[in-house]
Design a protein around this motif. Structure first.
Motif: not given
Length: 432
Positions: A120, A271-272, A275, A277, A293, A319, A328-329, A331
């Motif tokens: 990742s 992060r899963e 990020q 969607k 992932s 997202y 954008q996701p 942060s």
């Protein structure tokens, strides 16, 4: 020039000419001195790389005259020519060494061809940071195939003040050398990290108790409704313009609070969730179908609480956890987590500990480590083994079973309802 014994007197008598020339030793064939037009001189050996007249002739410079005495150069020449007799080609080996890649070059190939292609983005960034910040400043210019275990050991020890980071660096370097062997950048099987002992690490896992989870739930509900109170530094010049204490509250948006709840209910990595969607969600089957992932393509099973959160969350972006920009996701969750965990009275609890807590509940319920590992997306069973000490349910059942039978045999009240054991006494049975 005629062959003669190369001595200091002979060397002192040599003068530069209009062209380069050689003086060969009269007692050791292939050992000589090269004299250049500038007057610079060096010890050399000449040999055939192979057997027969068709074998190519090689000439190898041993050292500059002045750095070794003639006798020292003769000893080195004997050793070099001896290796030739055993099939070696020192000149070709030296040329290969010059062409060999440095650790910095191998590291870049490792990062671009292996890490960034198969890991990742966050993992790749972590690998690059460790190598560029800690390893390459120390060893980057060294030929990768010449780095010794002693050098890796010194680098590891130098970072002993941060044992987790030092061990992580050692693992990354070990992976790098394994890759380099497969890519033929170093000899196959060459890995100077092998055998170096890791520093002991204190357990980083923190499992929230039922009481702490209740406080987290209360803090999240307060954050999304009336807001969490915040303090004002009265020493600051603008403090007098701050709202009254009763009005000092910050409301945390629904997407941030939903993310915190999803981390708890699913055991997913940060992060899963950030990020994730909307088109990754299969509401009908109750699944998160992650295309990538930390461990590659992954499916996360959604329980009823997680599905309820996702079903009630407004769609403000592609997202699930909407960021500042629609494409954008988000942060991170540092600010909302800090506010919520502080309000809940938790100290030293990382957001990743929510994942550990999810796993600990399953382990404590006796669901079995293989099932927990699949829920968390572990590709290695050893990764889930960290929760083995929490899987006490089989031991508890065994202890309860033994205890109840013993209590029944003793006529104790706690054994009521359990099977009574017939104890054998001198060949006959009786009930105790």
């Amino acid at each position: 020039m005629p062959n003669k014994q190369i001595t200091k007197r002979v060397i002192d008598s040599l003068k530069p000419r209009s062209g380069e020339y050689f003086v060969w030793d009269g007692s050791l064939a292939g050992y000589g001195v090269r004299v250049q037009t500038t007057g610079a001189m060096s010890y050399v050996v000449k040999y055939r790389a192979g057997s027969g007249r068709a074998a190519p002739t090689r000439r190898l410079t041993l050292a500059k005259v002045g750095t070794l005495t003639p006798d020292e150069a003769r000893t080195l020449a004997k050793k070099t020519l001896g290796s030739v007799a055993h099939g070696a080609d020192p000149a070709a080996q030296r040329a290969a060494d010059k062409r060999a890649s440095t650790l910095a070059e191998v590291a870049e190939q490792f990062l671009t061809e292996h890490v960034e292609a198969k890991r990742s983005a966050s993992s790749a960034g972590s690998y690059r940071d460790l190598l560029e910040r800690l390893a390459l400043p120390e060893l980057g210019t060294r030929k990768a195939g010449k780095i010794t275990s002693a050098e890796i050991q010194r680098l590891h020890s130098k970072n002993a003040h941060t044992p987790y980071q030092a061990n992580r660096l050692l693992r990354v370097l070990s992976s790098l050398f394994t890759f380099a062997g497969k890519a033929h950048a170093v000899p196959t099987g060459f890995n100077p990290c092998r055998g170096i002992e890791y520093f002991p690490e204190e357990g980083r896992e923190r499992y929230l108790t039922t009481v702490e989870l209740a406080r987290i739930g209360e803090a999240i509900r307060e954050a999304e409704t009336i807001g969490l109170p915040y303090a004002v530094d009265q020493s600051k010049p603008k403090a007098k313009h701050a709202p009254k204490e009763a009005n000092r509250r910050t409301i945390v948006g629904p997407h941030a609070t939903a993310a915190l709840r999803l981390l708890i209910f699913t055991g997913a990595r940060l992060r899963e969730i950030l990020q994730l969607k909307w088109d990754h969600i299969d509401f009908e089957r109750g699944l998160l179908l992650l295309p990538t992932s930390k461990t590659g393509k992954k499916t996360i099973v959604l329980n009823a609480p997680a599905l309820a959160i996702l079903s009630g969350l407004p769609r403000a972006s592609d997202y699930v956890v909407a960021g500042a920009l629609p494409d954008q996701p988000r942060s991170d969750l540092k600010k909302p987590w800090k506010a919520v965990s502080s309000r809940a009275g938790l100290r030293g609890v990382r957001i990743h500990d929510l994942r550990h807590t999810h796993a600990s509940v399953g382990a404590g319920a006796g669901l079995g480590l293989p099932i927990i590992g699949k829920l968390l997306g572990h590709t290695q069973a050893v990764t889930t083994q960290r929760y083995a000490h929490l899987d006490a349910d089989p031991l508890r059942k065994a202890s309860e079973h033994i205890g109840s039978r013993l209590a029944s045999a003793m006529g104790e009240g706690s054994g009521q309802g359990a099977d009574v054991v017939a104890l054998q006494v001198k060949g006959r049975s009786r009930r105790e």
